[in-house]
Design a protein around this motif. Sequence first.
Motif, mmCIF file in Angstrom:
data_model
loop_
_atom_site.group_PDB
_atom_site.id
_atom_site.type_symbol
_atom_site.label_atom_id
_atom_site.label_comp_id
_atom_site.label_asym_id
_atom_site.label_seq_id
_atom_site.Cartn_x
_atom_site.Cartn_y
_atom_site.Cartn_z
ATOM 1 N N VAL A 1 0.836 -1.207 0.000
ATOM 2 C CA VAL A 1 0.000 0.000 0.000
ATOM 3 C C VAL A 1 0.870 1.256 0.000
ATOM 4 O O VAL A 1 0.592 2.229 -0.717
ATOM 5 C CB VAL A 1 -0.954 0.002 1.213
ATOM 6 C CG1 VAL A 1 -1.712 1.327 1.299
ATOM 7 C CG2 VAL A 1 -1.943 -1.155 1.115
ATOM 8 N N ALA A 2 1.940 1.256 0.800
ATOM 9 C CA ALA A 2 2.823 2.426 0.859
ATOM 10 C C ALA A 2 3.513 2.670 -0.477
ATOM 11 O O ALA A 2 3.668 3.821 -0.913
ATOM 12 C CB ALA A 2 3.851 2.249 1.966
ATOM 13 N N ALA A 3 3.932 1.594 -1.154
ATOM 14 C CA ALA A 3 4.576 1.741 -2.462
ATOM 15 C C ALA A 3 3.614 2.333 -3.483
ATOM 16 O O ALA A 3 3.976 3.236 -4.253
ATOM 17 C CB ALA A 3 5.095 0.379 -2.940
ATOM 18 N N VAL A 4 2.381 1.843 -3.485
ATOM 19 C CA VAL A 4 1.368 2.374 -4.406
ATOM 20 C C VAL A 4 1.089 3.846 -4.105
ATOM 21 O O VAL A 4 0.947 4.671 -5.021
ATOM 22 C CB VAL A 4 0.072 1.546 -4.314
ATOM 23 C CG1 VAL A 4 -1.047 2.204 -5.112
ATOM 24 C CG2 VAL A 4 0.307 0.124 -4.828
ATOM 25 N N ALA A 5 1.003 4.205 -2.823
ATOM 26 C CA ALA A 5 0.738 5.593 -2.440
ATOM 27 C C ALA A 5 1.837 6.521 -2.952
ATOM 28 O O ALA A 5 1.554 7.611 -3.470
ATOM 29 C CB ALA A 5 0.610 5.704 -0.925
ATOM 30 N N LEU A 6 3.089 6.111 -2.826
ATOM 31 C CA LEU A 6 4.183 6.944 -3.329
ATOM 32 C C LEU A 6 4.144 7.047 -4.856
ATOM 33 O O LEU A 6 4.425 8.112 -5.421
ATOM 34 C CB LEU A 6 5.523 6.367 -2.875
ATOM 35 C CG LEU A 6 5.941 6.689 -1.436
ATOM 36 C CD1 LEU A 6 7.122 5.831 -1.004
ATOM 37 C CD2 LEU A 6 6.280 8.166 -1.286
ATOM 38 N N LEU A 7 3.779 5.967 -5.512
ATOM 39 C CA LEU A 7 3.668 6.001 -6.977
ATOM 40 C C LEU A 7 2.551 6.949 -7.436
ATOM 41 O O LEU A 7 2.680 7.617 -8.463
ATOM 42 C CB LEU A 7 3.403 4.594 -7.516
ATOM 43 C CG LEU A 7 4.586 3.622 -7.491
ATOM 44 C CD1 LEU A 7 4.132 2.211 -7.815
ATOM 45 C CD2 LEU A 7 5.665 4.068 -8.469
ATOM 46 N N LEU A 8 1.476 7.024 -6.645
ATOM 47 C CA LEU A 8 0.347 7.870 -7.010
ATOM 48 C C LEU A 8 0.689 9.361 -6.998
ATOM 49 O O LEU A 8 0.004 10.163 -7.630
ATOM 50 C CB LEU A 8 -0.838 7.617 -6.068
ATOM 51 C CG LEU A 8 -1.581 6.289 -6.275
ATOM 52 C CD1 LEU A 8 -2.661 6.117 -5.212
ATOM 53 C CD2 LEU A 8 -2.196 6.227 -7.665
ATOM 54 N N PHE A 9 1.732 9.741 -6.275
ATOM 55 C CA PHE A 9 2.128 11.147 -6.259
ATOM 56 C C PHE A 9 2.522 11.647 -7.647
ATOM 57 O O PHE A 9 2.501 12.850 -7.905
ATOM 58 C CB PHE A 9 3.294 11.365 -5.286
ATOM 59 C CG PHE A 9 2.862 11.627 -3.873
ATOM 60 C CD1 PHE A 9 2.274 12.835 -3.525
ATOM 61 C CD2 PHE A 9 3.043 10.663 -2.898
ATOM 62 C CE1 PHE A 9 1.873 13.079 -2.213
ATOM 63 C CE2 PHE A 9 2.654 10.903 -1.588
ATOM 64 C CZ PHE A 9 2.060 12.104 -1.248
#
Length: 395
Positions: A286-294
């Motif tokens: 989830v954290a990796a996806v959140a950073l990618l969404l930036f």
Amino acid sequence: MNILSGKHPARQLTLLFLGTFCVFLALLSFIPLLPPIAAELNISRSNLGWVAGIFMICMAFFQIPFGMMSDRLGRKPMIIGGIFIFSSGLFVTSFAYSFLSLLGARAISGIGAAIFFSTSFTMIGDIYELKERGRAMGIIAIAVGLGTISGYIAGGTLGGEYGWRVVFKALSLIVFLVCAVFFLLEETAPKYRESTHFLKLMSLSLNLFKIRTIVYVTFIAMFCNMASIGATYVLPFFAQDQGISTSTTGLLFVPFAAVSSISASGCGKCSDTIGRKKPLVAVTLVAAVALLLFCRMPVDPLSIALNFALVGLCFSPVVTLTSTILVDEVVRTDSSILGTTMSTFNMIRWLGAALGPVIAGVMLDQYGARASLLVLALLVTAAFVLAVGLREKWE
């Protein structure tokens, strides 16, 4: 049920919770006070970076010697000594008159924090059994989150009202009183051989880092620390590049701290039932996806705050889960070197924390905030892959 008969795990955990809260309260209150400190002492931004970084450098490099000492001398004296040194650093900070004096004061606090944290996590490993250890680690993570939020608020409000020197004098008094309370702690270190040399302890500890699980969780913790601390460095630039005010930018960190703290407690408790691997895989994903969404997300403050809150999953929850896995492995093998092994793990983790802003800053200068966040996302993705590859022993 606690491992060591005759001990009082609830009281021990409460005291460790209090100490952790106070350390993070004092640590994070420093951040809002950086501008007035720099203005009064005439410190440049580049030198101010060293003032902020020296704490983490000391946290990293003083982990091992004091972790080894806790295996030889016991946990209680190290925790009391660590808190006392930390409070002394705060007091000296309140009298700083130059860049070098401020740097020295922060180094003193960093050494004290290194002693406290390397030993407090170890004490939890001494006290709690396998299927209670995650919950206990999660409770400490709540203290981290509450201390973080309180530090941001206290530093900004009290510093603005009374000045930064008064803030550090008050904090040093509070932490010193906590130091006195820590005399109520009971010793938890297992019996050790008096003849065991420090080099022998280090050798035994390093042998554990040949175990695949310990290597994996160490790298997972390091990558996630690099990413989470690096992201907190980049976020203000990302937000202000989008026209978001400085005051609003400060509020963006509150959901991050709240999610990090609450989810760490939940992950710790959950891991006592279903194992450590599943929640670790989930939070890193989830954290990796959140950073990618930036890279593509809207630029309004609410969207940034909510998305950045998910990045908090790679901070306290990962520390909780990886630390617990490490303790599980060491206790199975040789609990007499738990302090030394935990301190080695923490040294590598804190080196990652120190490198995170450096890597993020280089990318920020060369390619901008979004590219920097993308690199940090790749670090968390690597942590996710390692988490998937973990071989968990669950008994």
